[in-house]
Scaffold this motif. Structure first.
Motif, short mmCIF file in Angstrom:
data_model
loop_
_atom_site.label_atom_id
_atom_site.label_comp_id
_atom_site.label_asym_id
_atom_site.label_seq_id
_atom_site.Cartn_x
_atom_site.Cartn_y
_atom_site.Cartn_z
N ASP A 1 1.82 11.07 -12.13
CA ASP A 1 0.91 12.39 -13.28
C ASP A 1 0.03 11.65 -13.15
O ASP A 1 0.65 11.08 -14.29
N ARG B 1 0.33 -1.38 -0.28
CA ARG B 1 -0.31 0.12 -0.15
C ARG B 1 0.57 1.45 -0.06
O ARG B 1 0.54 2.12 -0.76
N LYS B 2 1.72 1.41 1.02
CA LYS B 2 2.70 2.14 0.79
C LYS B 2 3.36 2.98 -0.32
O LYS B 2 3.69 3.40 -0.74
N LEU B 3 3.61 1.43 -0.80
CA LEU B 3 4.35 1.39 -2.59
C LEU B 3 3.58 1.86 -3.83
O LEU B 3 3.42 2.80 -4.53
N LYS B 4 2.43 1.53 -3.15
CA LYS B 4 1.28 2.23 -4.36
C LYS B 4 1.02 3.87 -4.62
O LYS B 4 0.84 4.64 -5.10
N ARG B 5 1.28 4.16 -2.92
CA ARG B 5 1.37 5.79 -3.14
C ARG B 5 2.17 6.41 -3.16
O ARG B 5 2.52 7.46 -4.24
N GLU B 6 3.13 6.04 -3.01
CA GLU B 6 4.26 6.26 -3.94
C GLU B 6 4.55 6.89 -5.27
O GLU B 6 4.64 7.34 -5.88
N LEU B 7 4.07 5.44 -5.94
CA LEU B 7 3.87 5.26 -7.75
C LEU B 7 2.73 6.25 -7.98
O LEU B 7 2.90 6.52 -8.82
N ASP B 8 1.83 6.58 -6.81
CA ASP B 8 0.68 7.54 -7.33
C ASP B 8 1.05 8.86 -7.30
O ASP B 8 0.78 9.54 -8.21
N GLU B 9 2.22 8.67 -6.66
CA GLU B 9 2.68 10.56 -6.59
C GLU B 9 3.64 10.90 -7.99
O GLU B 9 3.55 11.86 -8.58
N GLN B 10 4.81 9.96 -7.94
CA GLN B 10 5.34 9.52 -9.50
C GLN B 10 4.77 9.88 -10.52
O GLN B 10 4.85 10.38 -11.65
#
Ligand SMILES: C[C@@]1(CC(=O)O)c2cc3[nH]c(cc4nc(cc5[nH]c(cc(n2)[C@H]1CCC(=O)O)[C@@](C)(CC(=O)O)[C@@H]5CCC(=O)O)C(CC(=O)O)=C4CCC(=O)O)c(CCC(=O)O)c3CC(=O)O
Ligand SMILES: NC(=O)C1=CN([C@@H]2O[C@H](COP(=O)(O)OP(=O)(O)OC[C@H]3O[C@@H](n4cnc5c(N)ncnc54)[C@H](O)[C@@H]3O)[C@@H](O)[C@H]2O)C=CC1
Length: 205
Positions: free
Chosen positions: A145, A134-143
């Motif tokens: 755009d 879930r944490k990595l998904k949030r990081e990818l979500d920002e990466q």
């Protein structure tokens, strides 16, 4: 575990359970337009809403092994561990089965996914840490755009055009590589110009 991309459109998916997790799994796959049946003694508001919205079938009772016969994908999401385990062991080995409280009893798990147009980035920890996933998904979500959405549509259109051009294989590869230059993603005008150029070339090589 091997990731595969699966087409669930119109496919029968049977979910045992009608609570929070049953609803989450259904909402993850709803974009694929599967034909979902929920079987549970009680349904949460979320499951009722999803079903009303998408025309899913609700069967109000405990799940039975015969309920899964026609299903391509089975999701065992009751809050009764022994019921999930008993249902899992009753299923044939050629069915796709996700067991939400004991992944080893099934043969598929859900990754976390970030979607941008044709692009999908999926993350899994193979069940070792859904929190990390879930944490990595949030990081990818920002990466990734919003620009990636039109960009992947642009890439798909260009690829179709380039495949039809009367040029050599190597020249096609060169054209396809060039599209990966960042300016095409960030600059809409560069996309429009490139598409026009390819269309003109196709019309008059
Ligand atoms: C094996 C798997 C099977 C499957 O369900 O497919 C599984 C199993 C279990 N999850 C548990 C707990 C939690 N899972 C989440 C979240 C997600 N879990 C998802 C997938 C998977 N979960 C599969 C492997 C994933 C991987 O490989 O990493 C995600 C990625 C995808 C999705 O659900 O769509 C989604 C995030 C998506 C997003 O944010 O988009 C949260 C957070 C929350 O709910 O907020 C918690 C609570 C916090 C915690 O406990 O960490 C438990 C313990 C249950 C108990 O208490 O007994 C089990 C059972 C066990 O441990 O085996
Ligand atoms: N995979 C994942 O991501 C996660 C999995 N879990 C696991 O998922 C399980 C379900 O959690 P929730 O949805 O929050 O529970 P919940 O309590 O919201 O819902 C449980 C549902 O199961 C139904 N049910 C109970 N026995 C049944 C049976 N024999 N046949 C059919 N339906 C039956 C109930 O009527 C209810 O609809 C939990 O036991 C937990 O271990 C929890 C968090 C995350």
């Amino acid at each position: 575990m091997q990731p595969l991309i699966i087409d669930l459109s119109g496919k029968k998916v049977v979910i045992a359970g009608g609570g929070r997790i049953a609803a989450r799994k259904a909402s993850v796959i709803q974009h694929e337009k599967p034909d979902i049946t929920f079987i549970a003694p009680e349904f949460s508001e979320e499951v009722l809403e999803l079903s009303l919205e998408n025309g899913y079938t609700l069967i109000q009772r405990k799940a039975d092994p015969a309920d899964f016969e026609q299903a391509m994908l089975v999701i065992l999401a009751t809050n009764d561990r022994s019921a999930n385990a008993a249902l899992a062991s009753s299923l044939p080995p050629n069915q796709l089965v996700c067991v939400v409280d004991e992944s080893g009893l099934g043969n598929v798990t859900f990754p976390a996914t970030v979607r941008r147009g044709h692009l999908q980035v999926a993350v899994t920890s193979n069940g070792s840490s859904p929190k990390l996933t879930r944490k990595l998904k949030r990081e990818l979500d920002e990466q990734f755009d919003a620009s990636w959405e039109p960009y992947t549509a642009f890439l798909a259109s260009c690829r179709t055009l380039i495949k039809d051009l009367p040029i050599s294989f190597d020249e096609k590869q060169e054209q396809l590589w060039e599209l990966l230059e960042d300016r095409y993603r960030t600059d809409t005008q560069a996309q429009i110009t490139k598409l026009k150029q390819l269309e003109l070339y196709r019309a008059d090589p």
